[in-house]
Design a protein around this motif. Structure first.
Motif, PDB file in Angstrom:
ATOM      1  N   LEU A 264       0.850  -1.185   0.000  1.00  0.00           N
ATOM      2  CA  LEU A 264       0.000   0.000   0.000  1.00  0.00           C
ATOM      3  C   LEU A 264       0.890   1.241   0.000  1.00  0.00           C
ATOM      4  O   LEU A 264       1.799   1.360   0.825  1.00  0.00           O
ATOM      5  N   LYS A 265       0.625   2.175  -0.898  1.00  0.00           N
ATOM      6  CA  LYS A 265       1.457   3.366  -1.060  1.00  0.00           C
ATOM      7  C   LYS A 265       0.853   4.545  -0.307  1.00  0.00           C
ATOM      8  O   LYS A 265      -0.305   4.907  -0.540  1.00  0.00           O
ATOM      9  N   ILE A 266       1.655   5.142   0.594  1.00  0.00           N
ATOM     10  CA  ILE A 266       1.180   6.321   1.319  1.00  0.00           C
ATOM     11  C   ILE A 266       2.164   7.474   1.239  1.00  0.00           C
ATOM     12  O   ILE A 266       1.882   8.561   1.755  1.00  0.00           O
ATOM     13  N   SER A 267       3.332   7.249   0.629  1.00  0.00           N
ATOM     14  CA  SER A 267       4.353   8.296   0.556  1.00  0.00           C
ATOM     15  C   SER A 267       4.549   8.734  -0.897  1.00  0.00           C
ATOM     16  O   SER A 267       4.082   8.070  -1.823  1.00  0.00           O
ATOM     17  N   PRO A 268       5.279   9.832  -1.117  1.00  0.00           N
ATOM     18  CA  PRO A 268       5.539  10.265  -2.498  1.00  0.00           C
ATOM     19  C   PRO A 268       6.330   9.247  -3.301  1.00  0.00           C
ATOM     20  O   PRO A 268       6.220   9.219  -4.530  1.00  0.00           O
ATOM     21  N   ARG A 269       7.142   8.413  -2.632  1.00  0.00           N
ATOM     22  CA  ARG A 269       7.951   7.445  -3.370  1.00  0.00           C
ATOM     23  C   ARG A 269       7.984   6.128  -2.597  1.00  0.00           C
ATOM     24  O   ARG A 269       8.719   5.982  -1.628  1.00  0.00           O
ATOM     25  N   ALA A 270       7.188   5.189  -3.036  1.00  0.00           N
ATOM     26  CA  ALA A 270       7.184   3.853  -2.460  1.00  0.00           C
ATOM     27  C   ALA A 270       8.055   2.940  -3.306  1.00  0.00           C
ATOM     28  O   ALA A 270       8.295   3.194  -4.495  1.00  0.00           O
ATOM     29  N   PHE A 271       8.552   1.872  -2.712  1.00  0.00           N
ATOM     30  CA  PHE A 271       9.288   0.888  -3.487  1.00  0.00           C
ATOM     31  C   PHE A 271       8.342   0.215  -4.477  1.00  0.00           C
ATOM     32  O   PHE A 271       7.155   0.060  -4.221  1.00  0.00           O
ATOM     33  N   GLY A 272       8.878  -0.201  -5.602  1.00  0.00           N
ATOM     34  CA  GLY A 272       8.045  -0.786  -6.645  1.00  0.00           C
ATOM     35  C   GLY A 272       7.932   0.185  -7.800  1.00  0.00           C
ATOM     36  O   GLY A 272       8.935   0.688  -8.304  1.00  0.00           O
ATOM     37  N   MET A 273       6.713   0.512  -8.200  1.00  0.00           N
ATOM     38  CA  MET A 273       6.520   1.409  -9.333  1.00  0.00           C
ATOM     39  C   MET A 273       7.012   2.819  -9.047  1.00  0.00           C
ATOM     40  O   MET A 273       7.326   3.579  -9.953  1.00  0.00           O
ATOM     41  N   GLY A 274       7.108   3.179  -7.771  1.00  0.00           N
ATOM     42  CA  GLY A 274       7.557   4.518  -7.434  1.00  0.00           C
ATOM     43  C   GLY A 274       9.060   4.689  -7.478  1.00  0.00           C
ATOM     44  O   GLY A 274       9.560   5.819  -7.443  1.00  0.00           O
ATOM     45  N   ARG A 275       9.784   3.561  -7.533  1.00  0.00           N
ATOM     46  CA  ARG A 275      11.252   3.645  -7.544  1.00  0.00           C
ATOM     47  C   ARG A 275      11.785   2.467  -8.329  1.00  0.00           C
ATOM     48  O   ARG A 275      11.993   1.389  -7.791  1.00  0.00           O
ATOM     49  N   ARG A 276      12.017   2.662  -9.599  1.00  0.00           N
ATOM     50  CA  ARG A 276      12.434   1.582 -10.479  1.00  0.00           C
ATOM     51  C   ARG A 276      13.935   1.661 -10.726  1.00  0.00           C
ATOM     52  O   ARG A 276      14.437   2.634 -11.283  1.00  0.00           O
ATOM     53  N   VAL A 277      14.652   0.642 -10.284  1.00  0.00           N
ATOM     54  CA  VAL A 277      16.088   0.537 -10.544  1.00  0.00           C
ATOM     55  C   VAL A 277      16.384  -0.892 -10.980  1.00  0.00           C
ATOM     56  O   VAL A 277      15.619  -1.813 -10.676  1.00  0.00           O
ATOM     57  N   PRO A 278      17.482  -1.121 -11.704  1.00  0.00           N
ATOM     58  CA  PRO A 278      17.802  -2.484 -12.130  1.00  0.00           C
ATOM     59  C   PRO A 278      18.071  -3.407 -10.944  1.00  0.00           C
ATOM     60  O   PRO A 278      18.584  -2.970  -9.912  1.00  0.00           O
ATOM     61  N   VAL A 279      17.745  -4.671 -11.100  1.00  0.00           N
ATOM     62  CA  VAL A 279      18.060  -5.670 -10.085  1.00  0.00           C
ATOM     63  C   VAL A 279      19.552  -5.974 -10.101  1.00  0.00           C
ATOM     64  O   VAL A 279      20.229  -5.977  -9.071  1.00  0.00           O
ATOM     65  N   ALA A 280      20.087  -6.272 -11.279  1.00  0.00           N
ATOM     66  CA  ALA A 280      21.506  -6.586 -11.437  1.00  0.00           C
ATOM     67  C   ALA A 280      22.221  -5.338 -11.940  1.00  0.00           C
ATOM     68  O   ALA A 280      21.981  -4.889 -13.060  1.00  0.00           O
ATOM     69  N   GLN A 281      23.092  -4.781 -11.121  1.00  0.00           N
ATOM     70  CA  GLN A 281      23.778  -3.541 -11.474  1.00  0.00           C
ATOM     71  C   GLN A 281      25.052  -3.439 -10.637  1.00  0.00           C
ATOM     72  O   GLN A 281      25.311  -4.257  -9.773  1.00  0.00           O
ATOM     73  N   ARG A 282      25.840  -2.418 -10.879  1.00  0.00           N
ATOM     74  CA  ARG A 282      27.106  -2.253 -10.169  1.00  0.00           C
ATOM     75  C   ARG A 282      27.146  -0.951  -9.374  1.00  0.00           C
ATOM     76  O   ARG A 282      28.209  -0.388  -9.143  1.00  0.00           O
TER      77      ARG A 282
END
Length: 286
Positions: A264-282
């Motif tokens: 459930l999203k209650i903040s301006p930036r929740a994990f998931g669709m609100g913060r998209r970053v690669p899984v495998a990265q350096r």
């Protein structure tokens, strides 16, 4: 003069609405919550009881050898104050069986997260079995602070259909608990004041491997919500080594969050669709 609702009241309203909508729109009526005796599961159970009615909430305590008697008492007292169903299903016999199964291949190694996570996964197994048998959705109880730094177990405490407080920092969980108790004691005081612990080994405390939540949450808010970099956060007065450790934990844990229940999203930036970053990265900080 009209006053605005308190922030905790707004969070409570948003989360109860989210639970009710999610459960009912998915065609279900009832939910399961693993009750550890800690503050996170207590808050989730209280929210669920408010959202769905106590008759539609089932709290399940699943103690092992590391569970304190106080945690069991707190879980039972919470269930009684909420008026929800309460069951105790010890995982210790199954834990011993798995230990025996793995004793040969584990021989010569020191106990570590492997043995700790077995317990969490056995609890997830029990909750999912009850879910399948009785048609109740499992609510996960991990908060945003834990999800951020990976203080959670895949296929264990992350098992479930909805992550109720995944967008609520730990410090806000405490504030929400106090608000829930504003008129009478619902969440036991000991669940609020005792040092947080996963109770997966003797004398375990969250702060064994994490900064105090007051510091952790401020760093996480700066990094996750406000998109500040390490140098900016250090300039705010935090130790550089702590800032880098926290940010690296956030980076390393993305693979877990990708496999988490929807939150459930209650903040301006929740994990998931609100913060998209690669899984495998350096990505690394110093």
């Amino acid at each position: 003069m009209e006053s605005f609702p308190a922030r905790e009241e707004l969070i409570h309203g948003a989360l109860t609405l989210g639970i009710r909508d999610y459960v009912h729109k998915c065609g279900f009526k009832s939910v399961l919550v693993g009750l550890s005796g800690g503050i996170d599961s207590a808050v989730v159970a209280a929210l669920a009881a408010d959202a769905l009615g106590p008759e539609n909430v089932w709290g399940v305590a699943m103690p092992s050898r590391y569970s304190s008697s106080g945690s069991l008492t707190d879980a039972a007292d919470l269930a009684k104050s909420l008026g929800i169903r309460h069951e105790v299903l010890p995982i210790e016999p199954v834990f011993q069986a798995v230990e025996n199964q793995l004793s040969g291949v584990f021989a010569g190694t020191r106990p570590n997260e492997a043995e700790e996570n077995i317990q969490s996964r056995l609890r997830g197994l029990a909750l999912m079995a009850l879910s399948n048998k009785f048609g109740a959705l499992v609510l996960t109880t991990g908060n945003k602070s834990e999800m951020a730094v990976g203080y959670c177990t895949l296929y264990g405490d992350m098992c479930g259909a909805l992550a109720v407080i995944a967008d609520v920092f730990k410090t806000d969980v405490y504030r929400l608990a106090r608000w829930i108790n504003r008129a009478r004691v619902i969440i036991p005081e000991s669940s609020i004041v005792k040092p947080p612990s996963a109770e997966l080994r003797h004398n375990q405390k969250d702060q064994d491997s994490l900064p105090p939540y007051e510091i952790l949450d401020e760093i996480l808010a700066a990094y996750v919500l406000h998109n500040q970099g390490p140098a900016e956060i250090v300039q705010r007065g935090y130790a550089a080594v702590t800032v880098h450790e926290v940010i690296n934990k956030v980076t390393f844990s993305e693979y877990k969050r990708r496999q988490a229940a929807p939150g459930l999203k209650i903040s301006p930036r929740a994990f998931g669709m609100g913060r998209r970053v690669p899984v495998a990265q350096r990505f690394r900080t110093a």
